[in-house]
Design a protein around this motif. Structure first.
Motif, PDB file in Angstrom:
ATOM      1  N   ALA A 153      -3.020  -0.744   2.631  1.00  0.00           N
ATOM      2  CA  ALA A 153      -4.080   0.257   2.771  1.00  0.00           C
ATOM      3  C   ALA A 153      -4.087   0.948   4.138  1.00  0.00           C
ATOM      4  N   TRP A 154      -3.602   0.257   5.181  1.00  0.00           N
ATOM      5  CA  TRP A 154      -3.605   0.862   6.523  1.00  0.00           C
ATOM      6  C   TRP A 154      -2.281   1.561   6.853  1.00  0.00           C
ATOM      7  N   THR A 155      -1.232   1.302   6.046  1.00  0.00           N
ATOM      8  CA  THR A 155       0.082   1.836   6.412  1.00  0.00           C
ATOM      9  C   THR A 155       0.682   2.766   5.355  1.00  0.00           C
ATOM     10  N   ASP A 156      -0.016   2.979   4.247  1.00  0.00           N
ATOM     11  CA  ASP A 156       0.439   3.980   3.272  1.00  0.00           C
ATOM     12  C   ASP A 156      -0.557   5.129   3.305  1.00  0.00           C
ATOM     13  N   SER A 157      -0.041   6.370   3.293  1.00  0.00           N
ATOM     14  CA  SER A 157      -0.988   7.474   3.436  1.00  0.00           C
ATOM     15  C   SER A 157      -1.532   7.977   2.097  1.00  0.00           C
ATOM     16  N   TRP A 158      -0.783   7.854   1.007  1.00  0.00           N
ATOM     17  CA  TRP A 158      -1.226   8.412  -0.280  1.00  0.00           C
ATOM     18  C   TRP A 158      -1.436   7.370  -1.363  1.00  0.00           C
ATOM     19  N   ARG A 159      -0.664   6.268  -1.279  1.00  0.00           N
ATOM     20  CA  ARG A 159      -0.573   5.325  -2.402  1.00  0.00           C
ATOM     21  C   ARG A 159      -1.940   4.826  -2.867  1.00  0.00           C
ATOM     22  N   HIS A 160      -2.911   4.745  -1.951  1.00  0.00           N
ATOM     23  CA  HIS A 160      -4.196   4.145  -2.338  1.00  0.00           C
ATOM     24  C   HIS A 160      -5.291   5.195  -2.514  1.00  0.00           C
ATOM     25  N   MET A 161      -4.866   6.460  -2.668  1.00  0.00           N
ATOM     26  CA  MET A 161      -5.841   7.547  -2.772  1.00  0.00           C
ATOM     27  C   MET A 161      -6.272   7.809  -4.220  1.00  0.00           C
ATOM     28  N   GLY A 162      -5.806   6.989  -5.155  1.00  0.00           N
ATOM     29  CA  GLY A 162      -6.147   7.188  -6.560  1.00  0.00           C
ATOM     30  C   GLY A 162      -7.643   7.101  -6.799  1.00  0.00           C
ATOM     31  N   SER A 163      -8.283   6.159  -6.139  1.00  0.00           N
ATOM     32  CA  SER A 163      -9.736   6.007  -6.286  1.00  0.00           C
ATOM     33  C   SER A 163     -10.353   5.733  -4.921  1.00  0.00           C
ATOM     34  N   PRO A 164     -11.557   6.246  -4.694  1.00  0.00           N
ATOM     35  CA  PRO A 164     -12.186   6.076  -3.381  1.00  0.00           C
ATOM     36  C   PRO A 164     -12.417   4.608  -3.011  1.00  0.00           C
ATOM     37  N   SER A 216     -10.341   2.189  -3.328  1.00  0.00           N
ATOM     38  CA  SER A 216      -9.159   1.432  -2.932  1.00  0.00           C
ATOM     39  C   SER A 216      -8.618   1.811  -1.559  1.00  0.00           C
ATOM     40  N   ASN A 217      -9.306   2.689  -0.832  1.00  0.00           N
ATOM     41  CA  ASN A 217      -8.848   2.986   0.530  1.00  0.00           C
ATOM     42  C   ASN A 217     -10.042   3.018   1.487  1.00  0.00           C
ATOM     43  N   PRO A 218      -9.785   2.696   2.774  1.00  0.00           N
ATOM     44  CA  PRO A 218     -10.895   2.587   3.723  1.00  0.00           C
ATOM     45  C   PRO A 218     -11.635   3.903   3.989  1.00  0.00           C
ATOM     46  N   MET A 219     -11.010   5.044   3.705  1.00  0.00           N
ATOM     47  CA  MET A 219     -11.685   6.327   3.917  1.00  0.00           C
ATOM     48  C   MET A 219     -12.755   6.582   2.861  1.00  0.00           C
ATOM     49  N   GLY A 220     -12.574   5.960   1.698  1.00  0.00           N
ATOM     50  CA  GLY A 220     -13.529   6.190   0.609  1.00  0.00           C
ATOM     51  C   GLY A 220     -13.428   7.582   0.023  1.00  0.00           C
ATOM     52  N   VAL A 221     -12.197   8.127  -0.062  1.00  0.00           N
ATOM     53  CA  VAL A 221     -12.020   9.447  -0.669  1.00  0.00           C
ATOM     54  C   VAL A 221     -10.935   9.353  -1.739  1.00  0.00           C
ATOM     55  N   GLU A 222     -10.927  10.320  -2.647  1.00  0.00           N
ATOM     56  CA  GLU A 222      -9.871  10.339  -3.661  1.00  0.00           C
ATOM     57  C   GLU A 222      -9.001  11.559  -3.408  1.00  0.00           C
ATOM     58  N   TRP A 223      -7.798  11.577  -4.012  1.00  0.00           N
ATOM     59  CA  TRP A 223      -6.794  12.570  -3.636  1.00  0.00           C
ATOM     60  C   TRP A 223      -7.239  14.011  -3.843  1.00  0.00           C
ATOM     61  N   PHE A 224      -8.035  14.267  -4.886  1.00  0.00           N
ATOM     62  CA  PHE A 224      -8.408  15.656  -5.140  1.00  0.00           C
ATOM     63  C   PHE A 224      -9.360  16.188  -4.061  1.00  0.00           C
ATOM     64  N   GLY A 225     -10.370  15.389  -3.743  1.00  0.00           N
ATOM     65  CA  GLY A 225     -11.305  15.774  -2.683  1.00  0.00           C
ATOM     66  C   GLY A 225     -10.568  15.947  -1.363  1.00  0.00           C
ATOM     67  N   LEU A 226      -9.603  15.080  -1.136  1.00  0.00           N
ATOM     68  CA  LEU A 226      -8.816  15.136   0.098  1.00  0.00           C
ATOM     69  C   LEU A 226      -7.986  16.424   0.149  1.00  0.00           C
ATOM     70  N   ALA A 227      -7.255  16.671  -0.932  1.00  0.00           N
ATOM     71  CA  ALA A 227      -6.362  17.830  -0.938  1.00  0.00           C
ATOM     72  C   ALA A 227      -7.146  19.149  -0.917  1.00  0.00           C
ATOM     73  N   MET A 228      -8.210  19.244  -1.724  1.00  0.00           N
ATOM     74  CA  MET A 228      -8.960  20.494  -1.775  1.00  0.00           C
ATOM     75  C   MET A 228      -9.924  20.626  -0.592  1.00  0.00           C
ATOM     76  N   GLY A 229     -10.690  19.576  -0.341  1.00  0.00           N
ATOM     77  CA  GLY A 229     -11.702  19.639   0.710  1.00  0.00           C
ATOM     78  C   GLY A 229     -11.095  19.737   2.091  1.00  0.00           C
ATOM     79  N   LEU A 230     -10.210  18.767   2.406  1.00  0.00           N
ATOM     80  CA  LEU A 230      -9.606  18.778   3.734  1.00  0.00           C
ATOM     81  C   LEU A 230      -8.413  19.730   3.791  1.00  0.00           C
ATOM     82  N   GLY A 231      -7.464  19.532   2.860  1.00  0.00           N
ATOM     83  CA  GLY A 231      -6.207  20.272   2.915  1.00  0.00           C
ATOM     84  C   GLY A 231      -6.381  21.766   2.703  1.00  0.00           C
ATOM     85  N   PHE A 232      -7.355  22.156   1.910  1.00  0.00           N
ATOM     86  CA  PHE A 232      -7.529  23.588   1.667  1.00  0.00           C
ATOM     87  C   PHE A 232      -8.728  24.164   2.424  1.00  0.00           C
ATOM     88  N   VAL A 233      -9.946  23.790   2.044  1.00  0.00           N
ATOM     89  CA  VAL A 233     -11.118  24.477   2.589  1.00  0.00           C
ATOM     90  C   VAL A 233     -11.303  24.234   4.093  1.00  0.00           C
TER      91      VAL A 233
END
Lengths: 569, 66
Positions: A226-237, A239-256
């Motif tokens: 969880a601390w050393t993989d950047s995407w693998r645990h983004m399937g559900s909030p 399963s990763n310490p950030m508490g975000v999922e890939w879509f929110g990450l890609a659209m919210g952070l990566g785009f907007v």
């Protein structure tokens, strides 16, 4: 607490002298308002590029990214690899032709040319308030930090750093800020590289770090990587310490959020506007993209090392301190590691690097503020017939009162922390929809001024509404959200809530701008030449060597960032 | 106008020289915390070389101009 030796003070003192010296040396070449606010549009691409990067590299960024590295691990790199590189490539290739080509002197002024006065006014006033306020907040953070690690008094830290930044900008304007930002960039690299080297050796290289962080992850109830993989645990909030999922990450952070910041924030765009040619202006963000994508090594890795050592010690014990509420004080990652690994001498260099990053961040805010104030508020509303001498004078005067207001904000923050959080929240609402306005404005000639303005206002309201109706984690209604009474949705983390607030704001602004534009009269094509994609001649790339072409650089930067994502997937 | 590489070169040369000299004369026991590496000496030399290269580049450009 760290004890500084004479040699450490010698290095820090010399740095201050140099910074001021640059200001003094540039004083003679600062004669007109264009010199003061836009460096006479004479900055070479590589200098503008490093300044573009450095202006964003405040102490809060350095300290904060290390803190996130400790808290969330390598997933923090998303703020760089998808949260910066694509947007930097986009602004260089597609947007700079309008910013630089329109001869606008600021981002609000571009809005004036493309849309109308009210859109400019809205952007100029919110931006000017925000820059003064954020430099005050980072000053406050610096005061606390230096107090905690060196025992310096809050007032001394604030007044010394404010006075130095004031002096060099007052003398040499934007050129002075840019030159010092480049100097600061190299100092930050010089101060942090050996720290990462020593830390990595201590934890046993990448392999040792992975093993230690697997333990950290398990202690927190996550999968080993969880601390050393950047995407693998983004399937559900969950399963990763950030508490975000890939879509929110890609659209919210990566785009907007990312495009909103890197393509419309005058703090960074100003560096490119100061470049010496259209081609240099377009290359500015692209040149910045390459060091940017490697910066996680310097700012995120130390945080990961700090948490790894806290979980299982290296050669000598290292522990992040515990805060009053029982959580770890992640912000101390870099300062404590400097004290842990650096002997006298290098410690002075490390602290100089921290001071440098603080000053570059502050100078970025101050130069953006004095420009927007002078061109978009003073010249636009107060003194329409201002001569160049008036403008230059006002630039210097606004540098003084901008910094004075920041100092007041820093002191206010010590007493009214809640008001500060509230203001930061309001600015986040105002910023969230901005990219929709610029995107439509630059690429759809039918977009009207009324559309842009009403779109912006409704986007801001949508952000506020979304925040007021949702709550992150187990937080109570109040500053964290839910203040409208009803709570319609609970987000797994504050970060997830932020990303989705941005997505809602952007979408609302985008849709409303289009609808209102259809209902109102657009400007004539002739008025929009040079401001809109379809009515502007494409900048030529034929005469430029291939490795200097913005298009080529952008493709290489994006490909490299894809590779980094894949390697640390 | 001032070439930005000149102040950078000068500052790095000074920092590098001071760190390297200090590293060469300082008592070795302080390097226990840096895992036994005399970081002052080695990193000082790296910074010194970087600084000198930048001074050279700044002066060369100046000479080309005049």
């Amino acid at each position: 607490m760290l004890r500084l030796a004479v040699i450490d003070y010698l290095l820090l003192g010399t740095y201050f002298v140099f910074v001021l010296g640059v200001g003094v040396a540039l004083r003679r070449s600062t004669r007109s308002s264009t010199d003061f606010f836009l460096s006479g549009r004479s900055i070479p691409a590589w200098v503008a590029g490093l300044a573009f990067l450095s202006a964003n590299l405040g102490a809060q960024e350095v300290i904060g990214m290390a803190a996130s590295g400790a808290k969330y691990g390598i997933a923090t790199s998303h703020f760089y690899w998808i949260g910066a590189i694509p947007a930097m490539a986009f602004v260089g290739v597609f947007m700079m032709p309008f910013y630089y080509g329109s001869r606008a002197r600021s981002v609000p002024e571009y809005l004036r040319l493309r849309f109308d006065e009210k859109t400019r006014g809205f952007n100029a006033i919110s931006f000017a308030t925000m820059t003064v306020f954020s430099s005050g907040i980072s000053m406050y953070a610096l005061g606390l930090l230096l107090g905690a690690i060196l025992g310096w008094s809050f007032s001394v830290s604030i007044f010394v750093s404010a006075a130095i930044v004031l002096a060099y900008i007052f003398l040499g304007g934007l050129t002075s800020a840019i030159y010092n930002e480049v100097l600061q960039f190299f100092l930050i690299v010089a101060g942090l590289t050996p720290l990462v080297f020593l830390g990595m050796q201590d934890v046993g290289g990448w392999q040792g770090l992975t093993q230690r962080l697997a333990l950290t992850a398990q202690q927190h109830g996550f999968a080993a990587g969880a601390w050393t993989d950047s995407w693998r645990h983004m399937g559900s909030p969950a399963s990763n310490p950030m508490g975000v999922e890939w879509f929110g990450l890609a659209m919210g952070l990566g785009f907007v959020l990312s495009f909103g910041y890197w393509t419309t924030d005058f703090l960074v765009v100003q560096r490119a506007m100061a470049a010496d040619s259209m081609s240099a202006a377009r290359r500015t963000p692209l040149i910045a993209a390459f060091p940017k994508m490697l910066f996680p090594i310097l700012v995120i890795l130390p945080g990961m090392i700090a948490i790894a050592l806290t979980t299982s010690s290296g050669q000598t014990p290292f522990k992040l301190p515990v805060k009053a509420d029982g959580s770890l004080n992640y912000d101390m990652s870099i300062p404590l590691m400097l004290g842990h690994y650096f002997p006298p001498g290098m410690l002075g260099l490390g602290l100089t690097a921290l001071m440098a990053s603080f000053m570059s961040g502050m100078a970025g805010n101050v130069t953006a503020f004095n420009t927007v104030w002078t061109y978009d508020i003073y010249q636009a509303y107060v003194n329409k017939k201002a001569t160049d001498r008036n403008l230059l004078w006002m630039g210097r005067a606004s540098t003084v009162f901008g910094i004075a207001l920041s100092v007041i904000t820093a002191y206010a923050a010590t007493r009214f922390n809640n008001i500060m959080d509230l203001l930061q929240l309001v600015f986040a609402f105002v910023n969230a929809p901005l990219f929709a306005t610029f995107l439509l404005g630059m690429f759809w000639k039918r977009t009207t001024g009324h559309g842009a303005f009403i779109g912006l206002v409704s986007g801001t309201l949508a952000a506020a509404l979304h925040h007021g109706l949702t709550l992150p984690g187990t937080a109570l209604a109040g500053i964290k959200g839910g203040w409208l009474g009803a709570v319609l949705h609970h987000y797994p983390s504050e970060m997830a809530q932020n990303f989705w607030t941005a997505i809602y704001a952007w979408t609302t602004c985008f849709v409303v701008t289009i609808l209102v534009s259809f209902a109102t009269t657009p400007k004539a094509d002739a008025e929009l030449t040079g401001l809109v994609y379809s009515l502007t001649e494409r900048p030529r790339e034929e005469g430029i060597v291939w490795y200097k072409r913005p298009g080529t650089l952008a493709i290489v930067a994006i490909a490299a960032s894809v590779v980094l994502n894949a390697v640390f997937f | 106008m001032l070439d930005v590489r000149l102040p950078i070169g000068l500052l790095f040369t000074f920092f590098g020289a001071v760190l390297a000299l200090y590293g060469a004369v300082s008592d070795g026991t302080v390097y226990a915390r840096s895992l036994g590496h005399n970081v002052n000496l080695w990193w000082g030399l790296v910074m010194l070389v970087f600084g000198l290269v930048f001074i050279y580049l700044a002066r060369r450009k100046n000479r080309l101009r005049t």
